[in-house]
Structures are given as structure tokens and as C-alpha cells.
Design a protein around this motif. Structure first.
Motif, PDB file in Angstrom:
ATOM      1  N   LEU A 166       0.827  -1.209   0.000  1.00  0.00           N
ATOM      2  CA  LEU A 166       0.000   0.000   0.000  1.00  0.00           C
ATOM      3  C   LEU A 166       0.862   1.261   0.000  1.00  0.00           C
ATOM      4  O   LEU A 166       0.586   2.215  -0.731  1.00  0.00           O
ATOM      5  CB  LEU A 166      -0.946  -0.008   1.202  1.00  0.00           C
ATOM      6  N   VAL A 167       1.925   1.257   0.838  1.00  0.00           N
ATOM      7  CA  VAL A 167       2.822   2.412   0.872  1.00  0.00           C
ATOM      8  C   VAL A 167       3.430   2.642  -0.514  1.00  0.00           C
ATOM      9  O   VAL A 167       3.463   3.775  -1.025  1.00  0.00           O
ATOM     10  CB  VAL A 167       3.924   2.190   1.935  1.00  0.00           C
ATOM     11  N   SER A 168       3.883   1.555  -1.152  1.00  0.00           N
ATOM     12  CA  SER A 168       4.468   1.678  -2.490  1.00  0.00           C
ATOM     13  C   SER A 168       3.451   2.235  -3.468  1.00  0.00           C
ATOM     14  O   SER A 168       3.782   3.079  -4.314  1.00  0.00           O
ATOM     15  CB  SER A 168       4.945   0.321  -2.979  1.00  0.00           C
ATOM     16  N   LEU A 169       2.208   1.755  -3.329  1.00  0.00           N
ATOM     17  CA  LEU A 169       1.153   2.231  -4.226  1.00  0.00           C
ATOM     18  C   LEU A 169       0.991   3.748  -4.095  1.00  0.00           C
ATOM     19  O   LEU A 169       0.919   4.478  -5.096  1.00  0.00           O
ATOM     20  CB  LEU A 169      -0.160   1.520  -3.883  1.00  0.00           C
ATOM     21  N   VAL A 170       0.960   4.227  -2.833  1.00  0.00           N
ATOM     22  CA  VAL A 170       0.796   5.668  -2.616  1.00  0.00           C
ATOM     23  C   VAL A 170       1.977   6.430  -3.205  1.00  0.00           C
ATOM     24  O   VAL A 170       1.809   7.429  -3.920  1.00  0.00           O
ATOM     25  CB  VAL A 170       0.657   5.957  -1.102  1.00  0.00           C
ATOM     26  N   LEU A 171       3.218   5.950  -2.945  1.00  0.00           N
ATOM     27  CA  LEU A 171       4.403   6.617  -3.487  1.00  0.00           C
ATOM     28  C   LEU A 171       4.350   6.665  -5.010  1.00  0.00           C
ATOM     29  O   LEU A 171       4.682   7.677  -5.637  1.00  0.00           O
ATOM     30  CB  LEU A 171       5.663   5.888  -3.029  1.00  0.00           C
ATOM     31  N   ASN A 172       3.922   5.558  -5.584  1.00  0.00           N
ATOM     32  CA  ASN A 172       3.827   5.479  -7.042  1.00  0.00           C
ATOM     33  C   ASN A 172       2.852   6.525  -7.575  1.00  0.00           C
ATOM     34  O   ASN A 172       3.138   7.239  -8.536  1.00  0.00           O
ATOM     35  CB  ASN A 172       3.370   4.064  -7.411  1.00  0.00           C
ATOM     36  N   LEU A 173       1.685   6.634  -6.893  1.00  0.00           N
ATOM     37  CA  LEU A 173       0.697   7.625  -7.327  1.00  0.00           C
ATOM     38  C   LEU A 173       1.247   9.036  -7.186  1.00  0.00           C
ATOM     39  O   LEU A 173       1.048   9.892  -8.052  1.00  0.00           O
ATOM     40  CB  LEU A 173      -0.592   7.465  -6.515  1.00  0.00           C
TER      41      LEU A 173
END
Lengths: 314, 751
Positions: free
Chosen positions: B326-333
Motif C-alpha cells: 500500500l505504501v508503495s502504491l501511494v508513493l507510485n501515485l
């Protein structure tokens, strides 16, 4: 028809609590009179059997009691659960009468075949619950609690009728005898004061019949539920019923204890298709009706005897 | 073959069943020849079509089909045992897929190639000198078909003879052909240099891979008959969450290594290119780090963690993987937002705001991280699933009991697609997603309550949609009669009002029709639908503005404290609004189906008399079904009106009601995922076929799909469990052995 109506002879009927009080009901379909001026009382905690040949009006009587049919004449009052005030059921809807404490099963099994056995019972249990669609959609705590309670109650009832291990099977895939018992469990789920069983033993084998008789007694004695029973199997009826009512051509021809009914000439006439006087003579030679029933047990009913009667009696 | 060889004298040769069958098959091929191809003659020559069909050499192909059918029918008993061999179904599906890709689908959107079909493209490509020789070889006339036929034939031979060597050869040829086709196509695309959304090459690759999988299945399976479902169950049951990790690996590799992250001026910049492109701009350090190295590290870390957690079945590691994903997803966004915002601030390539000019890569990475987070979640919760769970291999193969994490994994696949596919799609498909697929999915969910769960056939469902739309139009002030100033609302605030009004409308339709069942109910509801439409046309009291309808309905907006969201013209934003609405409705209805009301609906559908005798208040339950279905439709109406901005009675014709019923039936009556899938497929198909087949033939193809469904999946795409039992479960023996009830079980209490 010169029927001899036996007086009810059950002990101390005067003091007993009446569940169903049926007075002079008449039910007609067009020109056909299905029930003709029938009166009967059903007392609290008894097992009352209604017998009679095919077309005698037994199922019509059941349907009148449960609000499927509305009799044109007469009154029916009901005090469903112990302590209830007597209330008329004429003109009430089926589900209202069910909520007043009357549960029933059907002659031809009517389960919800695409639901599991557990869900079938839960449908019955949940008609006594309160949670509405909104609380279900939101998953409110009290709805979840009700859901848990209904599941627990349904499992209890399935255990009672011996179907616990089949809880997650689809109702339609159960064996015939199991379906009969599941119907009883579903009816018990609605927390009734009186249960109406319409030919619960039809199509079951002798072992299942014995189990069924045990179950009926258990429900009646342990759970204090009055039982009104329609059954063709005389052995079963005579073994479980406290009292019998005999119908023929929509009229009550006899009422009384099992041993009285077995000797009643009018009843024997109705089943054997002879006149009452001849039958009175036959009682000497063949005192016990249920031996006749035993002979015909394989036919599951006395239908054929009844059918012939209808043709021969004027 | 039971043909009698001896003929009695005087009997005509036609009475021999074999002869009759042969003539029938030839007649069939003759009719087929007349049906396929050009149909019309000319003014001068009415027999032209007939002569083209029958007298040309192509009649031979059709006669061959006839002969094949004859041979198949005659030797059917010998053919049939092979049809259950492992691998036969994937082989057929793969072969069909490749044929469709070769014959029907577009291989390019470039205007340089006239219709973009495979035939035209390969002709042009094989004569283009500047194309790399490898691609030119692939597109040289008979080669692609020869490759396909060889792969298919070797696969078929492997299925029949069951030799491992043959299987692996077939698989190798299929993979080679698929990759070659894909590679050649990508070379052609880079030569043409225009943006492209054609599906042909991808579908062909998938078809070839399916053939390869069929060959592999033949080699690997020891059984005589196929068990595809058991195989899939086995894959999901091996390690809960692992299938998600596998798909995430593929998506991540494609996203981080191959796909376009930023597309300035039709250039395809991969992640590496993008990073160097933005190295000198004012990108935030975090985003810069993400593009440079953090993205790869996060991908590798979360992949490894999720895979290890799934392998060890460790719940704690699972939660860790979920969090990291989830953290990676947010960073990616965040990184995606930053690069597109920087691009927009310099008006790069005409960008006006953030989130523009992004390629597929970033969104693939988003899907990857979502799936990895989901895999971690599944690992963490697999141990605590309730209900009967399949434990032994035999149970898994036979599909008895639940496979832990399977349904969650499927939901996550769909969710990842719904969240991250639309930004990659063309504006055309974004529009279709919102105004066709999304809205009809919502309508199908609503109708499923009435038709599927409660069993009440409603042919006037679109009326509630109309009521929702007109309610919105009134309260935003788009109708001739204006609401008082204090009652003017923004479109989203109309949703609760539309729900209430549609509840009332549903009840007022339901109440008088309660005694009706089946066909009679259908007729009355059909009438109701028409009444609403005609009232709208007739414009009573100048309320509905007659056939001209309402215009100028404002777009939805939210102003809540610091939050300001304004939906403009772009379809994509509506898609996410719709996704939220549909998601909430699904959550609520899923609970409803499992609640006492859901069971009461099933009860009245199955047997109304028994339900009454069991104490179910059928009146109330039916009215609730009508009301809940109607209010869902009303929400769809609000959404439709404010998205499109203008409504008139033509939007609410009978045809739409019938279509929604068709979607529900097609998907599987009484099944929530089924109704949604049915609506999605049947609204997607006509739009998809627009490009692929001549306009006049479109309905024919849709009809063919529906016919095939009726033959092979009569209970719908995703049949409901309860309905499935109704259709065929009752005749089947129960899955468990019928155990004799022990003498005293339950009757117990014999004291």
C-alpha cells in the motif's frame, strides 16, 4: 347420512385450555361443500389426529385453520401459545395466523429446494426477528446478533430432527424422509404453540415411521407443543394420538379416544364402504380396525378404501 | 453405425440413413455458402450473388465443411471419448482465439493501413523494405497461417496420441509463433509510429499461449479425462495469495521495464527515459528518487516479501507485505502526479492539468502494488476463513468446499482492473465505460434484486431510472417548473431524494400488482414503464418539458470544507464516482442477500404458499424488493442525468428495460457478480464489434454469442448458487454419501 356422533370422552375436558375452538364451520367451493358444519375443540398439549378417507375434507380443514381458505359459515378461535387470549382467525392472512402460533407442514412436501437445510429452518426462525433491510445493509450489531441467534436456533432444531450433519446440503437434494423431517424443523422454527402435520408419514418406510412417531411425541411432551395430525397410517395414528376426529364427506362422523374410534361402527362403515348397521355386525368378527390398516400399510394409506366408499354411499 | 447394409428390393436408396445424412450435410454446406459473403445481386443481374456463392471455386470449402460434419456425425461414438481428454478444451479455445485474431480483429489503428485487419496489414508489411527481415518473414503470405495450423495440428496429435515429446514440440511451436507475431507487430507499430490500441496481436499471442498451455496440460496430466476446474482450484489452493504474486510479477516486469510512463509527442518514454527526462526539472526529491531507484527497490522488496509470506503462510509477514504494497502504491501515485504536474506546468504537449500524458507503465505499477498488497492481505487472513474448507487433494479437485483466498483473489483482480485499466484506455473506451458499462451494471444490480432474488419479472425497470433522472432535473432547476430557491440542490444531494421518490414509486407499482405472478406481472410492469415515458412526452402541467426534455443539468460537485471536487466533462472522473457508488451498493446488497430478507426473497421465489405458512409476510417482502430495486435504478438515473447534462423521454424507451433484463439473465439470475458480468459483457460487446465487423452484421454476432451462451451455460455466465440448484442440482445425487441417520440421533432425548 345417518352418522352417529360420539361424544368426546377425554377426561376432564371442561378444565382444559382450548387451542382451536372450531364451531360449525362450512366451506364451499361453488356447489361443492368441502366441509359441512364441523365443530371440534383442540386442547392444549394434546395430540389430536384427524382421519378420514380421501376427500373427507381433512386438508380443507387444515387450510381453513391456517387462513388459506376462509369458511363461509362458522367461527374459529385460536389461542396459539399458552396464555394467549382466544382470537378469531377467520379472514386473517396465513402469515398472521402463523405469527399467532400456528405452524404447519404440507401433504406434498413444500420446502425451498434451492436453499440449504439450515437456510430453510432459518427462514422460519427469522420470521420472529426484527432487523430490517437497512440494518442488514449496514451490518448493524443487533442485526448480526439476531443472525447468530437464528443460526444457533436453526442448528438446535436440525439436531432435534436428526439433520445436523446435513445442514449445508440443499434441501432439494435430501432424501424423502429427511425432507419430511426438515419441514417439521422449519415449522418448529417459528416458535409455534400448535403444529399442524399434514400426512407426515406419507411415503416413508417403517423405520422412518417409528422415528417420526418418536419425534412427534418428543415435540409434544418435551416442547409442550400441541399437535394436530392428519395421517392415513392407522398404526402411527393409534400409537401417537391422544384423541381422534373422523371426517367423512366433509362432516364429522366420530370423535374420541383411539380405542373407541376403532370400535365405532360409523367409522368402520366409512372406511369399508358398508352401512353402519352392517358394520356394527362386523365389529364382532373384526374388532380392531388397525389390523385392517396394517394390511394396507404398504399402500401408505386407505385411499382405495375411501374411494370405493364414495362411489357406493348415496 | 447401425446402418443396415442390405436393402430390401423396392426400397429407395434414400431410405438408407447414411445416404440421407450425407445429403443433409451437403445441403447444409450449400446453405452456408449462400449465407456467407455478399448477398445482393445488381439491378442488371439478380442472380449474381447466387452464382458467386455456388459456381465459384469457394463452394469447395463449404462442401468440405459438409463432408467434415458428415464424418464427425457418423463416427461420433469413436470421436467422443477424445473430447474429455485433458487439454482438448484449451486447445479448442486457443485455436478459436487465434482464428478470431487473424480473421476478425484489427491489428493496427493507423490510417496508413486501410481497414487495419491482419490480411491487409500482412500484405503491406511483407512488401515494406524498411521493416526488419524477421517481421517481414512473419507477415509473408501463408506463413502465419501455416504456423498456426502446425501448432494446432501438433497439439491435437499430442492430445490424441498422448506422447510427451509431441506435446512439448507443440508447445514450443505455439510459444514461438505467438512471440514472433507479437514481436513483428510491435516492429510494425514502431515503424508506423502512431498511437495504437488495436487488440489483434495481443489476442493472437494469448491464443498461441493457450494452445501451448493445452499441450503442456496434455503432457503433465496423468488422468484420462480433463478437470479444468480442479486444476484451477489446485493452483489457488497451493499457497493462498501466490496466484496474485505471479500476476503481479508479470505486470510489474511489463510496467517497470517495457511500458511507457510518459508519452510526450507520441514518444514512448519508459521509466528509465522518464527519469532522465525529469532529472533536471523541479521534481520533488521523493518523486525523483522513486523514478531513479526507489521504484525498482520497492517493487523487488514487496514482491519478495509477498512471495515469501505466501510460501511460508505466515500471517505477520502477510500483514507486512500488505502494508508495504500500500505504501508503495501511494508513493507510485505521488510520483505519477508529480511528473504529470510538472509536464502540465510547462504546458508540455498541450497538457492542462495533472494526470495527463501518462502512459500505461505507471498504472501497471499501481496494479502491481495493489495485487501485492492484496496477496499479503490474503495470506494474513487465509487462516481465519470460516465455512467448510477443502483440505484434501481430492476435495480440491472435485471442488468440494471453499478454497481459501480464491474469491478474494478474484475480487482483487477485478478491482485492480477497475481502478487502473480506465486511465490507460482511449477516450472512446472511457466514455463507453461510464455511459454504457458502468450505468448498466448499476441498473443490472438493481434489477437483479427484483428478478433474480425475489423472482418477480419486471419489464418496466427503466421507469425508475427515468424518475431518478427527472427528479434530478427538477431539483437542480433544469425543468420549466422551478423548485423554490431553498430547495435547489447540487446533483449529488439529489441522490437521497431520488432514492426516496423511487422507493415510493416502487411501492406504488408493487402494491397493486402483488397478486400477479409471472407473465401477468411482466405485462403490468411493462405498461408502467410505458406510462412513465408517455407522461414525460405529454408534458403534464409543463413539468417534464415534453419531448425536448431537460437540459443544462449541472455536473456533480463536492464542496466540503477544504475538499473541492468538481466533475467536468472528462469521463474518467465519472468512472471513479461510479466505482464508489457501485462499490457501496455491492457491499450493501451482498449483506442483504445473506440476511433474513435475502432468504425470505428466495423463499417466496421458490414457494410462496410455503413461505406464507412459515410466517413470511409476502406482501412486505415483495414491496421491499420492488422498492430496493427501484431506488438503485433511481441512483443510476441521478448519475446519468448529471453526467450527460440533458435528458429526454427517448432515453427511457422499452428497449432499455428489456436490455437490462437480458443482461441479468445472461449473467446469471440471482447472482450479484453474474448480473454485473452480464451487463458488462453485453454492453461492451456491441461497442467492441463496432470496429471489427460491418455495422449490419453487429446484431448477428451478438445474437450468436447469446445463442452459444444458451447452449453451453444456460444458467448464465456466473450462475447463482441458489439458482444453480434450482436448474439442475435437484436431479444430481447429493455430493456427500447418503449416510444412514443413526438410530437415535436427534430423536435422542429418549429418557
Amino acid at each position: 347420512m345417518s352418522a352417529v356422533i360420539a361424544e368426546p370422552t377425554a377426561p376432564d375436558t371442561a378444565q382444559r385450555d382450548v387451542v382451536f375452538d372450531v364451531r360449525n364451520i362450512t366451506l364451499r367451493f361453488g356447489g361443492v361443500t368441502s366441509i359441512n358444519d364441523v365443530s371440534l375443540q383442540m386442547y392444549r398439549d394434546e395430540i389430536l389426529a384427524v382421519i378420514g378417507p380421501n376427500g373427507a375434507g381433512k386438508t380443507s380443514l387444515f387450510n381453513s385453520l391456517t387462513g388459506v381458505y376462509t369458511p363461509q359459515e362458522g367461527t374459529i378461535t385460536l389461542a396459539g401459545r399458552p396464555g394467549d387470549a382466544p382470537r378469531s382467525v377467520i379472514g386473517e392472512k396465513t402469515h398472521v395466523i402463523n405469527h399467532m402460533g400456528v405452524a404447519r407442514t404440507f401433504q406434498n412436501i413444500r420446502l425451498f429446494p434451492a436453499l440449504t437445510a439450515l437456510e430453510n429452518v432459518k427462514v422460519g426462525v427469522e420470521t420472529r426477528m426484527k432487523a430490517g433491510p437497512l440494518s442488514a445493509m449496514l451490518g448493524l450489531p443487533y442485526q448480526r446478533r439476531e443472525e447468530r441467534e437464528s443460526t444457533e436456533r436453526a442448528y438446535e432444531l436440525l439436531t432435534l430432527v436428526g439433520l445436523r450433519s446435513r445442514a449445508n446440503e440443499l434441501a432439494g437434494s435430501l432424501a424423502y424422509g429427511e425432507q419430511r423431517r426438515l419441514e417439521i424443523a422449519r415449522a418448529l422454527g417459528t416458535n409455534p404453540g400448535v403444529i399442524l402435520l399434514d400426512e407426515p408419514a406419507a411415503g416413508t418406510n417403517p423405520a422412518e415411521k417409528r422415528d417420526l412417531a418418536d419425534l412427534i411425541r418428543l415435540v409434544n411432551r418435551e416442547h409442550n407443543i400441541s399437535v394436530l395430525l392428519i395421517e392415513h397410517d392407522m398404526k402411527l395414528v393409534m400409537s401417537v394420538a391422544d384423541r381422534l376426529v373422523v371426517l367423512n364427506f366433509g362432516s364429522k362422523i366420530a370423535e374420541g379416544l383411539p380405542e373407541e374410534i376403532q370400535k365405532n361402527p360409523a367409522v368402520i362403515a366409512a372406511y369399508l364402504g358398508t352401512s353402519a348397521e352392517e358394520a356394527a355386525g362386523e365389529v364382532e368378527t373384526q374388532p380392531e380396525l388397525h389390523t385392517i390398516a396394517d394390511d394396507t400399510a404398504n399402500m401408505t394409506s386407505l385411499d382405495d378404501a375411501g374411494a370405493t366408499t364414495q362411489e357406493e354411499t348415496p | 453405425m447401425s446402418a443396415s447394409v442390405q436393402r430390401r428390393p423396392g426400397e429407395s436408396i434414400l431410405s438408407n440413413p447414411l445416404v440421407g445424412r450425407a445429403l443433409g450435410c451437403l445441403a447444409l454446406s450449400f446453405v452456408l455458402a449462400l449465407m456467407i459473403g455478399k448477398q445482393e445481386g445488381t439491378q442488371q443481374d439478380f442472380g449474381l450473388a447466387f452464382r458467386q456463392a455456388v459456381l465459384g471455386p469457394r463452394i469447395l470449402w463449404f462442401l468440405l465443411i459438409g463432408v467434415l460434419v458428415f464424418v464427425l456425425l457418423t463416427f461420433w461414438p469413436r470421436v467422443q471419448p477424445y473430447l474429455n481428454r485433458p487439454g482438448i478444451r484449451p486447445l479448442a479455445v486457443g485455436g478459436l482465439t487465434v482464428v478470431v485474431a487473424y480473421a476478425l480483429l484489427k491489428w493496427t489503428d493507423s490510417t496508413a493501413v486501410s481497414d487495419g485487419k491482419f490480411g491487409t496489414l500482412s500484405d503491406a508489411a511483407s512488401q515494406t523494405g524498411t521493416l526488419a527481415p524477421l517481421a517481414r518473414t512473419f507477415f509473408t503470405a501463408p506463413l502465419p497461417w501455416v504456423l498456426f495450423l502446425v501448432a494446432f495440428a501438433v497439439g491435437a496429435a499430442a492430445v490424441v496420441i498422448r506422447r510427451a515429446v509431441l506435446s512439448w514440440v507443440g508447445a514450443a511451436i505455439a510459444v514461438l509463433a505467438g512471440v514472433w507475431a507479437w514481436y513483428s507487430h510491435s516492429l510494425v507499430q514502431s515503424l508506423l509510429g502512431s498511437p495504437d490500441h488495436s487488440t489483434g496481436a495481443l489476442v493472437a499471442l494469448l491464443g498461441f499461449l493457450t494452445i501451448a498451455a493445452a499441450c503442456a496440460a496434455t503432457a503433465l496430466s496423468a488422468e484420462e479425462s480433463a478437470n479444468t476446474r480442479g486444476f484451477i482450484n489446485g493452483v489457488f489452493a497451493w499457497r493462498p495469495g501466490m496466484p496474485l504474486v505471479g500476476v503481479a510479477l508479470l505486470l510489474g516486469l511489463a510496467g517497470f521495464a517495457i511500458a511507457t510512463w510518459f508519452s510526450p509527442g507520441n514518444r514512448n518514454a519508459t521509466l528509465v527515459d522518464t527519469a532522465s527526462m525529469f532529472s533536471t526539472t523541479g521534481l520533488s526529491p521523493l518523486s525523483k528518487a522513486y523514478l531513479g531507484w526507489l521504484g525498482y527497490v520497492l517493487f523487488a522488496l514487496s514482491l519478495a516479501l509477498a512471495a515469501y509470506a505466501a510460501y511460508r503462510r505466515d500471517a505477520r509477514l502477510g500483514w507486512g507485505a500488505a502494508g508495504l504494497g500500500l505504501v508503495s502504491l501511494v508513493l507510485n501515485l505521488v510520483a505519477l502526479h508529480d511528473i504529470s504536474a510538472v509536464g502540465a506546468s510547462t504546458a508540455y504537449d498541450g497538457a492542462t492539468g495533472a494526470w495527463q500524458n501518462l502512459g500505461t507503465g505507471g498504472w501497471l505499477a499501481c496494479a502491481t502494488f495493489l495485487l501485492l498488497a492484496g496477496a499479503g492481505y490474503i495470506v494474513a487472513t487465509a487462516g481465519s476463513e470460516r465455512g467448510t474448507i477443502a483440505r484434501t487433494k481430492a476435495d480440491i479437485a472435485a471442488g468440494i468446499g471453499k478454497i481459501p483466498g480464491k474469491s478474494k483473489a478474484l475480487i482483487l483482480f477485478v478491482l485492480a482492473g477497475a481502478l487502473f485499466y480506465p486511465p490507460m484506455a482511449t477516450p472512446f473506451w472511457q466514455k463507453v465505460l461510464v455511459s454504457e458499462i458502468g450505468i448498466y451494471v448499476l441498473l443490472a444490480i438493481g434489477l437483479n434484486v427484483v428478478v433474480g432474488w425475489a423472482g418477480l419479472l419486471d419489464l418496466g425497470f427503466i421507469a425508475f431510472y427515468a424518475i431518478g433522472s427527472y427528479t434530478t432535473a427538477y431539483f437542480v432547476g433544469a425543468l420549466p417548473i422551478q423548485p423554490p430557491e431553498w430547495m435547489r440542490l447540487s446533483p449529488l444531494l439529489c441522490i437521497p431524494i431520488a432514492i426516496i421518490i423511487c422507493l415510493i414509486a416502487g411501492v406504488s407499482l408493487g402494491a397493486p400488482t402483488l397478486r400477479l405472478r409471472g407473465d401477468y406481472l411482466a405485462i403490468v410492469t411493462l405498461g408502467f414503464g410505458e406510462i412513465i415515458r408517455i407522461v414525460a412526452v405529454n408534458n403534464p402541467g409543463n413539468f417534464t418539458n415534453g419531448p425536448r426534455g431537460a437540459f443544462g443539468i449541472p455536473q456533480p460537485e463536492i464542496h466540503l470544507g477544504p475538499i473541492h471536487i468538481d466533475w467536468g466533462q472528462a469521463s474518467l472522473q465519472y468512472w471513479y464516482l461510479l466505482l464508489v457508488i457501485v462499490g457501496l451498493v455491492i457491499l450493501a446488497f451482498n449483506r442483504l442477500e445473506q440476511s433474513r430478507l435475502g432468504r425470505a426473497w428466495a423463499a417466496i421465489r421458490e414457494d410462496e404458499v410455503a413461505a406464507q405458512a412459515t410466517g413470511v409476510n409476502t406482501t412486505r417482502v415483495k414491496l421491499l424488493a420492488f422498492a430496493i430495486g427501484a431506488s438503485t435504478s433511481g441512483v443510476a438515473g441521478v448519475f446519468f442525468a448529471s453526467q450527460i447534462g440533458y435528458i429526454n423521454p427517448d432515453n427511457f424507451v422499452l428497449n432499455n428495460s428489456i436490455l437490462v433484463v437480458a443482461y441479468v439473465v445472461f449473467g446469471g439470475m440471482g447472482s450479484l457478480p453474474g448480473a454485473m458480468a452480464g451487463a458488462a459483457v453485453l454492453t461492451w460487446l456491441p461497442e467492441f464489434l463496432k470496429d471489427q465487423v460491418p455495422a449490419e452484421d453487429r446484431q448477428m454476432w451478438i445474437g450468436a454469442v447469446i445463442l452459444l451462451m444458451m447452449i453451453f451455460r444456460p444458467a448464465g455466465l456466473i450462475p447463482a448458487k441458489r439458482r444453480a440448484a434450482e436448474l439442475h442440482g435437484l436431479d444430481e445425487p447429493s455430493s456427500a454419501e447418503t449416510t444412514a441417520v443413526a438410530a437415535n440421533e436427534g430423536m435422542g432425548a429418549t429418557k
